[in-house]
Design a protein around this motif. Structure first.
Motif, PDB file in Angstrom:
ATOM      1  N   UNK A  82       0.420  -1.392  -0.056  1.00  0.00           N
ATOM      2  CA  UNK A  82      -0.230  -0.351   0.322  1.00  0.00           C
ATOM      3  C   UNK A  82       0.798   1.152  -0.476  1.00  0.00           C
ATOM      4  N   UNK A  83      -0.104   2.212  -0.358  1.00  0.00           N
ATOM      5  CA  UNK A  83       1.157   3.645  -0.367  1.00  0.00           C
ATOM      6  C   UNK A  83       1.052   3.932   1.313  1.00  0.00           C
ATOM      7  N   UNK A  84       2.390   4.627   1.022  1.00  0.00           N
ATOM      8  CA  UNK A  84       3.289   5.144   2.650  1.00  0.00           C
ATOM      9  C   UNK A  84       1.975   6.060   3.435  1.00  0.00           C
ATOM     10  N   UNK A  85       1.475   6.616   2.590  1.00  0.00           N
ATOM     11  CA  UNK A  85       0.456   7.041   3.435  1.00  0.00           C
ATOM     12  C   UNK A  85      -0.794   7.423   3.409  1.00  0.00           C
ATOM     13  N   UNK A  86      -1.522   5.649   3.253  1.00  0.00           N
ATOM     14  CA  UNK A  86      -2.416   5.098   3.861  1.00  0.00           C
ATOM     15  C   UNK A  86      -1.843   4.122   4.561  1.00  0.00           C
ATOM     16  N   UNK A  87      -1.230   3.576   4.235  1.00  0.00           N
ATOM     17  CA  UNK A  87      -0.597   2.841   5.454  1.00  0.00           C
ATOM     18  C   UNK A  87      -0.163   3.950   7.107  1.00  0.00           C
ATOM     19  N   UNK A  88       0.056   5.057   6.948  1.00  0.00           N
ATOM     20  CA  UNK A  88       0.230   5.909   8.473  1.00  0.00           C
ATOM     21  C   UNK A  88      -0.976   6.406   8.673  1.00  0.00           C
ATOM     22  N   UNK A  89      -2.385   6.360   8.066  1.00  0.00           N
ATOM     23  CA  UNK A  89      -3.110   6.410   8.277  1.00  0.00           C
ATOM     24  C   UNK A  89      -3.726   5.184   9.039  1.00  0.00           C
ATOM     25  N   UNK A  90      -4.015   4.236   8.605  1.00  0.00           N
ATOM     26  CA  UNK A  90      -4.011   3.494   9.096  1.00  0.00           C
ATOM     27  C   UNK A  90      -3.891   3.200  10.588  1.00  0.00           C
ATOM     28  N   UNK A  91      -2.434   2.773  10.735  1.00  0.00           N
ATOM     29  CA  UNK A  91      -1.362   2.980  12.054  1.00  0.00           C
ATOM     30  C   UNK A  91      -1.969   4.630  13.107  1.00  0.00           C
TER      31      UNK A  91
END
Length: 153
Positions: A82-91
């Motif tokens: 996944x894109x880094x932004x999406x992973x950060x949002x999930x985190x």
């Protein structure tokens, strides 16, 4: 889009907040096994480890004709792309709001690539599960009553 496997328990145990699509890193024999329907997402979940998203406890059986040297672990961790932004949002959602990331399904997209549908979800309490079951039962009874009425019974 051809659905390969589905996690029906996720809809029962969790309230789904938001869906995401993620690529998944697989070996060739795992893709063949998925196409044959030899996968189970029942107890699977996702976890963010060192800034990367992994699918854990997803059972993908190996094929009998796969060489023993090349057999991957059936329940091993599989990296999700996944894109880094999406992973950060999930985190952020998981760490602050106490939510979970669950796998909903694995499917083939239009380009025949295996994709995972994951979701940001909040766990249901026992009374929420009971309410959902009662609501489904009431809807089912209403539908059957409407069918009986339409047939003239």
């Amino acid at each position: 889009m051809k659905e390969l496997t589905k996690n029906k328990k996720a809809w029962h145990n969790f309230t789904i907040i938001e869906n995401f699509e993620a690529g998944i890193v697989l070996k060739g024999s795992e893709v063949k096994a998925l196409r044959m329907g030899r996968a189970n997402l029942k107890d699977s979940f996702c976890r963010i480890i060192k800034g990367e998203l992994f699918l854990l406890n997803a059972h993908i059986s190996f094929l009998e004709n796969t060489n023993a040297f090349f057999r991957p672990s059936e329940n091993g961790a599989r990296k999700l792309l996944m894109h880094k932004k999406e992973i950060n949002r999930l985190f952020g959602a998981v760490s602050k709001e106490g939510m979970a990331i669950v796998a909903l399904s694995l499917y083939l997209n239009d380009k025949n690539k295996v994709k995972a549908r994951i979701a940001l979800a909040k766990g249901k309490n026992l009374h929420d599960k009971r309410e959902a079951l009662k609501r489904k039962e009431a809807e089912r009874e209403a539908q059957s009553a409407m069918k009986r009425y339409a047939k003239g019974y």
